[in-house]
Design a protein around this motif. Structure first.
Motif, short mmCIF file in Angstrom:
data_model
loop_
_atom_site.label_atom_id
_atom_site.label_comp_id
_atom_site.label_asym_id
_atom_site.label_seq_id
_atom_site.Cartn_x
_atom_site.Cartn_y
_atom_site.Cartn_z
N ALA A 32 0.60 -1.08 -0.31
CA ALA A 32 0.09 0.05 0.08
C ALA A 32 0.76 0.86 -0.16
CB ALA A 32 -0.47 -0.30 1.56
N LYS A 33 2.54 0.98 0.44
CA LYS A 33 2.72 2.46 0.35
C LYS A 33 3.85 2.66 -0.99
CE LYS A 33 4.89 2.26 5.47
NZ LYS A 33 6.37 1.84 5.99
N SER A 34 3.41 1.64 -1.49
CA SER A 34 4.40 2.16 -2.49
C SER A 34 3.19 2.63 -4.19
CB SER A 34 4.97 0.32 -3.56
OG SER A 34 3.89 -0.56 -3.47
N ALA A 35 1.58 2.47 -3.37
CA ALA A 35 0.88 2.74 -4.65
C ALA A 35 0.67 3.96 -4.65
CB ALA A 35 -0.13 1.72 -4.49
N PRO A 36 0.44 4.38 -5.18
CA PRO A 36 0.48 6.10 -5.30
C PRO A 36 -0.70 7.27 -4.88
CG PRO A 36 -0.02 5.46 -7.49
CD PRO A 36 0.44 4.58 -6.95
N ALA A 37 -0.65 7.31 -3.88
CA ALA A 37 -2.08 8.42 -2.86
C ALA A 37 -2.33 9.77 -4.29
CB ALA A 37 -1.53 8.67 -1.95
N LYS A 38 -3.21 9.90 -4.42
CA LYS A 38 -3.85 11.44 -4.81
C LYS A 38 -3.73 12.35 -3.39
CE LYS A 38 -7.38 12.81 -8.04
NZ LYS A 38 -8.29 12.42 -8.91
N PRO A 39 -3.19 13.52 -3.61
CA PRO A 39 -3.23 14.43 -2.80
C PRO A 39 -4.96 14.63 -2.81
CG PRO A 39 -2.21 15.37 -4.26
CD PRO A 39 -2.89 13.22 -4.95
N GLU A 40 -5.35 15.25 -1.96
CA GLU A 40 -5.94 15.64 -1.60
C GLU A 40 -6.85 17.19 -2.22
OE1 GLU A 40 -10.05 16.71 1.75
OE2 GLU A 40 -7.87 15.58 1.84
N GLN A 41 -7.98 17.13 -2.91
CA GLN A 41 -8.17 18.81 -3.92
C GLN A 41 -8.69 19.91 -2.77
OE1 GLN A 41 -8.54 18.95 -6.57
NE2 GLN A 41 -8.50 20.89 -7.22
N PRO A 42 -8.09 20.62 -2.94
CA PRO A 42 -8.36 21.93 -2.46
C PRO A 42 -9.43 22.28 -2.39
CG PRO A 42 -6.32 22.76 -4.35
CD PRO A 42 -7.02 21.04 -3.96
N ASN A 43 -9.90 22.99 -1.54
CA ASN A 43 -11.82 23.18 -1.62
C ASN A 43 -11.29 25.16 -0.98
OD1 ASN A 43 -13.94 24.87 -1.19
ND2 ASN A 43 -14.83 23.01 -0.01
N VAL A 44 -10.97 25.62 -2.76
CA VAL A 44 -10.61 26.75 -2.77
C VAL A 44 -12.22 27.63 -2.30
CG1 VAL A 44 -10.20 29.18 -4.08
CG2 VAL A 44 -8.64 27.20 -4.34
N ALA A 45 -13.42 27.60 -2.48
CA ALA A 45 -14.79 28.13 -2.61
C ALA A 45 -14.66 27.84 -0.77
CB ALA A 45 -15.77 27.55 -2.42
N GLU A 46 -15.09 27.42 0.03
CA GLU A 46 -14.79 27.17 1.24
C GLU A 46 -13.26 27.84 1.76
OE1 GLU A 46 -16.42 26.10 5.00
OE2 GLU A 46 -17.33 25.59 3.27
N PHE A 47 -12.40 27.76 1.57
CA PHE A 47 -11.24 28.71 2.08
C PHE A 47 -11.81 30.38 1.67
CE2 PHE A 47 -7.47 31.39 1.23
CZ PHE A 47 -6.60 31.10 1.69
N ASP A 48 -12.58 30.88 0.57
CA ASP A 48 -12.02 32.24 0.39
C ASP A 48 -13.58 32.39 1.49
OD1 ASP A 48 -10.73 32.16 -1.53
OD2 ASP A 48 -12.38 32.15 -3.59
N LYS A 49 -14.54 31.46 1.72
CA LYS A 49 -15.53 31.99 2.31
C LYS A 49 -15.04 31.67 3.98
CE LYS A 49 -19.43 29.87 4.69
NZ LYS A 49 -20.40 28.10 4.95
N GLN A 50 -14.54 31.01 4.52
CA GLN A 50 -13.29 31.65 5.90
C GLN A 50 -12.69 32.44 6.23
OE1 GLN A 50 -11.75 27.52 7.29
NE2 GLN A 50 -13.29 26.64 7.60
N ALA A 51 -11.72 32.91 4.87
CA ALA A 51 -11.28 33.82 4.98
C ALA A 51 -12.05 35.28 5.15
CB ALA A 51 -10.19 33.80 3.10
N ALA A 52 -12.51 35.55 4.11
CA ALA A 52 -13.46 36.27 4.05
C ALA A 52 -14.53 36.68 5.12
CB ALA A 52 -14.78 36.47 3.18
#
Length: 174
Positions: A32-52
């Motif tokens: 399982a360690k050698s299997a490529p892990a897909k990074p979690e997609q950034p949630n820009v909309a949620e980030f912008d909401k919290q940044a506001a």
């Protein structure tokens, strides 16, 4: 007596190793360690909401600081300084929450290295991060960079507020 001492030493050894055993059992198998892990997609909309919301708190803190500067009453000044400190703490908590998975988080679901820079262990260097960033798409890289740029600006504003608060706390009212 020797048996009791041996039992105590053995018990201490078992207790010392016990917290490590579940962690070892939870490790991924080698395949399982050698299997490529897909990074979690950034949630820009949620980030912008919290940044506001954070930006709104920054404006509130600046208004509070303006009132502190204008007040002549020492008791009112203390009350305003306490309100400012409370707003700063809640804003810092919001900023800390932005670093979780799906926002600016990385590294297997832990926020930006699991807080290693805050005393949780050794600092993360490029060696630990290379695998994470090499799996990001160009769009994900742009999103991460955007969020990091915004976050760094918020950190600078927070530092400014902290310095103003410290200065106002040290000065007697005029």
């Amino acid at each position: 007596m020797e048996k009791e001492l041996m039992a105590a030493v053995l018990s201490a050894a078992v207790l010392a190793v016990a917290p490590v055993a579940p962690a070892l059992a939870q490790q991924d198998p080698p395949a399982a360690k050698s299997a490529p892990a897909k990074p979690e997609q950034p949630n820009v909309a949620e980030f912008d909401k919290q940044a506001a919301q954070i930006q709104e708190n920054m404006r509130k803190m600046q208004d509070q600081m303006d009132k502190i500067r204008k007040t002549q009453d020492p008791q009112e000044r203390q009350k305003l300084l306490q309100e400012h400190a409370t707003t700063m703490q809640s804003t810092m908590a919001m900023m800390h929450g932005m670093r979780g998975p799906g926002m600016m988080g990385c590294c297997g679901g832990t926020p930006m290295g699991g807080g290693h820079m805050m005393g949780g262990g050794p600092m993360m260097g490029w060696g630990q991060m290379r695998g994470y960033y090499s799996k990001l798409t160009p769009e994900q890289m742009k999103q991460r960079q955007y969020m990091m740029d915004q976050y760094m600006g918020m950190q600078q504003m927070m530092m400014n507020q902290m310095m103003q608060h410290q200065n106002m706390s040290a000065q007697p009212p005029r």
